[in-house]
Scaffold this active site. Structure first.
Site, mmCIF file in Angstrom:
data_model
loop_
_atom_site.group_PDB
_atom_site.id
_atom_site.type_symbol
_atom_site.label_atom_id
_atom_site.label_comp_id
_atom_site.label_asym_id
_atom_site.label_seq_id
_atom_site.Cartn_x
_atom_site.Cartn_y
_atom_site.Cartn_z
ATOM 1 N N ILE A 39 44.480 2.382 77.297
ATOM 2 C CA ILE A 39 43.445 1.464 77.677
ATOM 3 C C ILE A 39 42.748 1.171 76.217
ATOM 4 O O ILE A 39 42.653 1.940 75.259
ATOM 5 C CB ILE A 39 42.544 2.388 78.645
ATOM 6 N N SER A 40 42.806 -0.429 76.249
ATOM 7 C CA SER A 40 42.207 -0.854 74.800
ATOM 8 C C SER A 40 41.023 -0.286 74.630
ATOM 9 O O SER A 40 40.062 -0.134 75.708
ATOM 10 C CB SER A 40 42.346 -2.190 74.878
ATOM 11 N N GLN A 41 40.502 -0.206 73.580
ATOM 12 C CA GLN A 41 39.147 -0.037 72.946
ATOM 13 C C GLN A 41 38.507 -0.968 73.595
ATOM 14 O O GLN A 41 38.673 -2.284 73.690
ATOM 15 C CB GLN A 41 39.000 0.302 71.433
#
Length: 213
Positions: free
Chosen positions: A63-65
């Protein structure tokens, strides 16, 4: 699946941090303020859900920052009812942000286990993309084209031609380009054959994989 005042407080802090980092699009910030990111993560990570960092999820993906999600979303310049093609549904968090911003989201995921998880999760949170599909992101969704914008949420070694073809004139394509480290790249379609290109700094994503289904 609880979302408490404590979680909201942490989201408010996260939004303040994103503003400090240069995110100015109010629709992006409001979407991040509203969406319970902790529910997109394994419960063991809940305490860290509102830190500005990426996390491992199912099938070796991430999950991207939040900053990356906000930055890519801001680059799209979304208006209500824009048709957005998302390559890499992943956890569904980016999908949720786009939906919360009023976009009609068409999303492709090529990890079947992740696709099943996210397809079940989003409706429980009241998030309803127009279309979720399991398939090869390199091919896009020609049956639903053209799109106002296209967002790629994995590192690509090149810009897939089908995606360029599925972008409206005036549309925006945001893609991390490169193998080990990527360059966040924005393409704006000028006409049938010409694209304006902007390179916007280094980033790091999991690779965009193809031909797995």
């Amino acid at each position: 699946m609880k979302d408490t005042a404590k979680h909201q407080g942490r989201r408010n802090q996260l939004v303040s941090l994103l503003q400090e980092k240069g995110i100015t699009d109010k629709n992006v910030l409001e979407a991040i303020r509203k969406i319970p990111r902790h529910l997109f993560l394994n419960s063991s990570f809940e305490e860290y859900a509102y830190q500005d960092t990426a996390f491992q999820i199912t099938a070796g993906q991430t999950i991207s920052q939040p900053y990356t999600v906000a930055f890519q979303s801001q680059l799209l310049e979304i208006k209500k009812d824009h048709k957005i093609l998302e390559i890499g549904t992943g956890s569904g968090y980016q999908t949720a942000v786009l939906c919360m911003m009023g976009a009609k989201v068409f999303s492709i995921e090529r990890q079947n286990e992740l696709f099943k998880e996210t397809s079940a999760l989003l409706p429980k949170l009241g998030i309803r993309p127009k279309h979720l599909t399991f398939g090869d992101g390199y091919k896009g969704l020609p049956g639903f084209a053209p799109f106002d914008s296209i967002i790629v949420t994995a590192g690509a070694p090149f810009i897939p031609q089908p995606l360029m073809a599925q972008l409206k004139i005036g549309g925006r394509l945001v893609i991390p380009l490169g193998e080990t480290v990527q360059i966040m790249t924005l393409l704006i379609r000028i006409n049938e054959t010409q694209f304006e290109r902007h390179e916007l700094g280094e980033c790091k994503f999991v690779p965009l994989l193809e031909d797995k289904n």
